[in-house]
Design an enzyme around this catalytic site. Structure first.
Site, PDB file in Angstrom:
ATOM      1  CG  ASP A 139      -1.828   1.197   1.252  1.00  0.00           C
ATOM      2  OD1 ASP A 139      -2.944   1.081   0.709  1.00  0.00           O
ATOM      3  OD2 ASP A 139      -1.442   2.262   1.793  1.00  0.00           O
ATOM      4  CE1 TYR A 165       0.338   7.951   2.622  1.00  0.00           C
ATOM      5  CE2 TYR A 165       0.826   5.696   1.947  1.00  0.00           C
ATOM      6  CZ  TYR A 165      -0.023   6.611   2.544  1.00  0.00           C
ATOM      7  OH  TYR A 165      -1.211   6.177   3.066  1.00  0.00           O
ATOM      8  CE  LYS A 204      -3.903   4.755   0.547  1.00  0.00           C
ATOM      9  NZ  LYS A 204      -2.469   4.469   0.682  1.00  0.00           N
ATOM     10  CG  HIS A 258      -4.767   9.796   0.295  1.00  0.00           C
ATOM     11  ND1 HIS A 258      -3.406   9.720   0.120  1.00  0.00           N
ATOM     12  CD2 HIS A 258      -4.992   9.385   1.557  1.00  0.00           C
ATOM     13  CE1 HIS A 258      -2.834   9.282   1.228  1.00  0.00           C
ATOM     14  NE2 HIS A 258      -3.782   9.077   2.126  1.00  0.00           N
TER      15      HIS A 258
END
Length: 314
Positions: free
Chosen positions: A46, A51, A76, A109
Site C-alpha cells: 500500500d 507518501y 492513491k 485519498h
C-alpha cells in the site's frame, strides 16, 4: 509460524491479501523495508502519491523477482489532482514511479480537494493550504475512466464519511471496490462496517495499531493500543503479541489490514497476525471500543471530515 495467506474477494472478483504492507512515512527507508516485506511473504503493498514512496516501492518490486501478477498494489490520488482533467495524469505519474502498467486498486485519498497545482501541498501567502473547488463525485467519475483504460483494475475511496459515501453511490456508476479508513479495536465503527457490507464494499484498515504514530497528537497521554490488557491476554493464549491480535481482529471482521514498520523483525511478525481468533476472543475485543480517532486533519484541509462517524473531534 507463517501466515495463512488469507485473501478477501473484492466486488470486481479480484482477491486482496488480508495483510498488506503500509509504506507511509520515511520515504528513504522504504526500498529496503519493502524488499524485506516481499522476501517475508507480503504480496499486498500500500502506497500513495503523497507518501513519496512510489519509486522506492517500484524499485523493490523490480529487484524482488516476484512476478507482477502475484502482487496487489494500491496507490492513491492526492488532493491537488482532484480536477477531472488531472486524474489520469496523476495516475500516469504513479504508474511511472511504480514501474508498472497498472495498479490493482486506485483510491481517492480524501474527499477534500486542494487547489490545482504541481505542488502536493499548495499554500497561500500565509502558509495555509489552498482549497480547491472540485466535487469529489466529478473526481470519482474521472477515476471510473481510468478503470476503462485498464490503468487500474479497481477504484475506491479513503477517509469518507457515511453521507459522502452514500452520495457517491447515488451519483456514480461504479461501486467502490474498497474504502480505506482508520479502524482498530479502539475505533470500531460497527454500524459503518455494516453499511459497507450491505453495499459490497471491502474495508482496508489503516492505523490498525491505533496511536502508534508519533505524528498524531491525541493518544500521547494514554498507553498504546497494542498494550491493551484484553489484547495482551488474548495474545498470551495464542502465543502472539497484542499487535498481532489487533491485526487478527481486523481479519476476523473480513477486512484487510496494512501495518507499517521499518524494522526487519516487526515486518515479519506483523505477517503472523494472519491467524484465526476464537469467536469469544473477537467478542472480548469488540468490548474495548473507545470510539477514539487519531487522524483528523479537518482544520488543515478545510474540510469537515467524519462528521457523522464515531470519534469525531470537536
Amino acid at each position: 509460524m507463517a501466515h495463512n495467506g488469507t485473501t478477501f474477494q473484492l466486488n470486481t472478483g479480484a482477491k486482496i491479501p488480508a495483510i498488506g504492507f503500509g509504506t507511509w512515512q520515511d520515504a528513504d527507508a522504504q526500498e529496503p523495508a519493502v524488499t524485506i516485506a516481499l522476501k517475508s511473504g507480503y504480496r499486498h503493498i500500500d502506497t500513495a502519491r503523497i507518501y513519496g514512496t512510489e519509486a522506492a516501492v517500484g524499485n523493490a518490486i523490480k529487484k524482488s523477482g516476484v512476478p507482477r501478477d502475484q502482487l496487489f498494489v494500491t496507490t492513491k490520488l492526492w488532493n491537488n489532482s482532484h480536477h477531472p482533467d488531472d486524474v489520469e495524469k496523476a495516475l500516469d505519474a504513479s504508474l511511472k514511479d511504480l514501474s508498472t502498467d497498472y495498479i490493482d486498486l486506485y483510491l481517492m485519498h480524501w474527499p477534500s480537494p486542494f487547489a490545482r497545482s504541481d505542488k502536493l501541498m499548495p499554500k497561500d501567502d500565509s502558509g495555509k493550504i489552498q482549497k480547491g473547488d472540485t466535487d469529489y463525485v466529478d473526481t470519482y467519475k474521472a477515476m471510473e475512466k481510468c478503470l476503462k483504460s485498464g490503468k487500474t483494475k479497481a477504484i475506491g475511496v479513503s477517509n469518507f464519511s457515511k453521507a459522502e459515501l452514500e452520495r457517491l453511490l447515488k451519483e456514480t456508476s461504479v461501486v467502490p471496490a474498497a474504502h480505506q479508513m482508520e479502524l482498530h479495536p479502539w475505533l470500531q465503527q460497527q454500524a459503518f462496517i455494516d453499511f459497507h457490507k450491505s453495499n459490497g464494499i471491502h474495508i482496508t484498515q489503516y492505523s490498525p495499531f491505533g496511536n502508534q504514530n508519533e505524528i498524531y497528537d491525541s493518544g500521547k497521554s494514554m498507553g498504546k493500543l497494542m498494550g491493551d490488557p484484553v489484547l495482551v491476554e488474548i495474545g498470551k493464549k495464542h502465543g502472539k503479541s497484542g499487535a498481532q491480535v489487533a491485526l487478527a481482529w481486523g481479519i476476523a471482521k473480513g477486512h484487510s489490514v496494512i501495518p507499517k514498520s521499518k524494522t526487519d523483525h516487526r515486518i515479519k511478525s506483523n505477517l503472523e497476525g494472519d491467524f484465526k481468533l476464537d469467536e469469544e476472543d473477537v467478542k472480548k475485543i469488540d468490548g474495548i471500543d473507545k470510539k477514539l480517532r487519531f487522524n483528523d486533519p479537518s482544520k488543515n484541509f478545510h474540510w469537515n471530515f467524519y462528521s457523522d462517524l464515531d470519534g469525531k473531534k470537536n
